[in-house]
Design a protein around this motif. Structure first.
Motif, PDB file in Angstrom:
ATOM      1  N   ALA A  72       0.835  -1.212   0.000  1.00  0.00           N
ATOM      2  CA  ALA A  72       0.000   0.000   0.000  1.00  0.00           C
ATOM      3  C   ALA A  72       0.866   1.257   0.000  1.00  0.00           C
ATOM      4  O   ALA A  72       0.583   2.214  -0.732  1.00  0.00           O
ATOM      5  N   LYS A  73       1.921   1.267   0.794  1.00  0.00           N
ATOM      6  CA  LYS A  73       2.815   2.436   0.837  1.00  0.00           C
ATOM      7  C   LYS A  73       3.518   2.638  -0.501  1.00  0.00           C
ATOM      8  O   LYS A  73       3.711   3.776  -0.940  1.00  0.00           O
ATOM      9  N   THR A  74       3.873   1.550  -1.151  1.00  0.00           N
ATOM     10  CA  THR A  74       4.504   1.657  -2.466  1.00  0.00           C
ATOM     11  C   THR A  74       3.527   2.270  -3.472  1.00  0.00           C
ATOM     12  O   THR A  74       3.907   3.134  -4.266  1.00  0.00           O
ATOM     13  N   ALA A  75       2.261   1.850  -3.420  1.00  0.00           N
ATOM     14  CA  ALA A  75       1.247   2.412  -4.325  1.00  0.00           C
ATOM     15  C   ALA A  75       1.031   3.903  -4.034  1.00  0.00           C
ATOM     16  O   ALA A  75       0.907   4.718  -4.961  1.00  0.00           O
ATOM     17  N   ILE A  76       1.023   4.260  -2.767  1.00  0.00           N
ATOM     18  CA  ILE A  76       0.847   5.676  -2.393  1.00  0.00           C
ATOM     19  C   ILE A  76       2.034   6.499  -2.882  1.00  0.00           C
ATOM     20  O   ILE A  76       1.861   7.587  -3.451  1.00  0.00           O
ATOM     21  N   ARG A  77       3.250   5.971  -2.680  1.00  0.00           N
ATOM     22  CA  ARG A  77       4.444   6.682  -3.165  1.00  0.00           C
ATOM     23  C   ARG A  77       4.382   6.874  -4.670  1.00  0.00           C
ATOM     24  O   ARG A  77       4.719   7.942  -5.189  1.00  0.00           O
ATOM     25  N   GLN A  78       3.944   5.865  -5.388  1.00  0.00           N
ATOM     26  CA  GLN A  78       3.835   5.951  -6.845  1.00  0.00           C
ATOM     27  C   GLN A  78       2.823   7.029  -7.231  1.00  0.00           C
ATOM     28  O   GLN A  78       3.075   7.827  -8.146  1.00  0.00           O
ATOM     29  N   SER A  79       1.718   7.088  -6.535  1.00  0.00           N
ATOM     30  CA  SER A  79       0.695   8.099  -6.812  1.00  0.00           C
ATOM     31  C   SER A  79       1.230   9.508  -6.553  1.00  0.00           C
ATOM     32  O   SER A  79       0.999  10.426  -7.353  1.00  0.00           O
ATOM     33  N   ILE A  80       1.960   9.676  -5.468  1.00  0.00           N
ATOM     34  CA  ILE A  80       2.550  10.984  -5.154  1.00  0.00           C
ATOM     35  C   ILE A  80       3.562  11.372  -6.225  1.00  0.00           C
ATOM     36  O   ILE A  80       3.592  12.522  -6.685  1.00  0.00           O
ATOM     37  N   ASP A  81       4.376  10.413  -6.650  1.00  0.00           N
ATOM     38  CA  ASP A  81       5.361  10.690  -7.700  1.00  0.00           C
ATOM     39  C   ASP A  81       4.670  11.111  -9.006  1.00  0.00           C
ATOM     40  O   ASP A  81       5.152  12.015  -9.703  1.00  0.00           O
ATOM     41  N   ILE A 101      -3.960  16.041 -17.666  1.00  0.00           N
ATOM     42  CA  ILE A 101      -3.628  14.646 -17.347  1.00  0.00           C
ATOM     43  C   ILE A 101      -4.533  14.274 -16.178  1.00  0.00           C
ATOM     44  O   ILE A 101      -4.361  14.778 -15.071  1.00  0.00           O
ATOM     45  N   PRO A 102      -5.511  13.443 -16.438  1.00  0.00           N
ATOM     46  CA  PRO A 102      -6.477  13.141 -15.378  1.00  0.00           C
ATOM     47  C   PRO A 102      -5.806  12.456 -14.176  1.00  0.00           C
ATOM     48  O   PRO A 102      -4.858  11.693 -14.321  1.00  0.00           O
ATOM     49  N   ASP A 103      -6.322  12.808 -13.019  1.00  0.00           N
ATOM     50  CA  ASP A 103      -5.845  12.202 -11.775  1.00  0.00           C
ATOM     51  C   ASP A 103      -6.476  10.823 -11.675  1.00  0.00           C
ATOM     52  O   ASP A 103      -7.695  10.695 -11.609  1.00  0.00           O
ATOM     53  N   LYS A 104      -5.643   9.818 -11.711  1.00  0.00           N
ATOM     54  CA  LYS A 104      -6.203   8.470 -11.655  1.00  0.00           C
ATOM     55  C   LYS A 104      -6.175   7.956 -10.215  1.00  0.00           C
ATOM     56  O   LYS A 104      -5.340   8.367  -9.405  1.00  0.00           O
ATOM     57  N   ILE A 105      -7.098   7.068  -9.929  1.00  0.00           N
ATOM     58  CA  ILE A 105      -7.130   6.438  -8.617  1.00  0.00           C
ATOM     59  C   ILE A 105      -6.112   5.308  -8.644  1.00  0.00           C
ATOM     60  O   ILE A 105      -6.208   4.374  -9.446  1.00  0.00           O
ATOM     61  N   THR A 106      -5.124   5.422  -7.794  1.00  0.00           N
ATOM     62  CA  THR A 106      -4.080   4.412  -7.751  1.00  0.00           C
ATOM     63  C   THR A 106      -4.604   3.169  -7.047  1.00  0.00           C
ATOM     64  O   THR A 106      -5.175   3.248  -5.967  1.00  0.00           O
TER      65      THR A 106
END
Length: 182
Positions: A72-81, A101-106
């Protein structure tokens, strides 16, 4: 196997009322742990929790929880990046508006879990599992012995071991010690 002083101390009456052995989770248990840890998380449709539960044989509930948290933290980091990259593109003038660039739900993907598993480890080695299973078996034997306990039998064994009987002790209290308070 010799007991350590800590083990002897902790097993004395009044220290710990009960010792409870909780084995590592089986396949349905591991699947339930994955589902509980991820119940409020957006998961990729391709994610196979059954396969992940099969792949984590020998892992404790805490180990599986850590894997879920890392993914989950990796997915959150990817979304922030990704958000930072969109803002960089706006500042650089490559796009006019961040909404281009649409904000996608990670979602948490298999790749996130594979990355989390690369740093995962089993916290309970086989040698420790065997030690606890041996302990459980010895406690089961003790319980069987205690269930058939009778005071008369125990006293007879003690007298036989000491080479005495009740008639050799004039006080008849079974211990033959001098009374310290007379």
């Amino acid at each position: 196997m010799p007991l350590s002083l800590t083990t002897i101390f902790l097993q004395r009456p009044g220290r710990l009322d009960q010792l409870i052995y909780i084995p590592l989770p089986d396949l349905p248990g591991r699947l339930s742990i994955f589902k509980a840890c991820l119940r409020n998380s957006p998961l990729d449709d391709e994610l196979d929790l059954d396969a992940m539960a099969r792949a984590t044989h020998g892992f404790s509930g805490a180990d599986i929880t850590e894997i879920c948290q890392r993914a989950a933290k990796t997915a959150i980091r990817q979304s922030i990046d990704e958000d930072l990259e969109r803002m960089r593109l706006v500042k650089a003038g490559e796009i006019k508006d961040i909404s281009e660039i649409p904000d996608k739900i990670t979602k948490i993907t298999k790749a996130h879990f594979e990355l989390a598993m690369s740093g995962a480890r089993r916290s309970v080695p086989e040698s420790v599992i065997r030690k606890y299973e041996d302990y459980v078996n010895s406690m089961k034997a003790s319980v069987k012995e205690a269930a058939s306990f009778k005071f008369d039998d125990a006293l007879a064994k003690m007298d036989a071991a000491a080479g005495k009987d009740e008639s050799s002790n004039p006080r008849g209290d079974g211990n033959g010690d001098d009374d310290l308070y007379e």
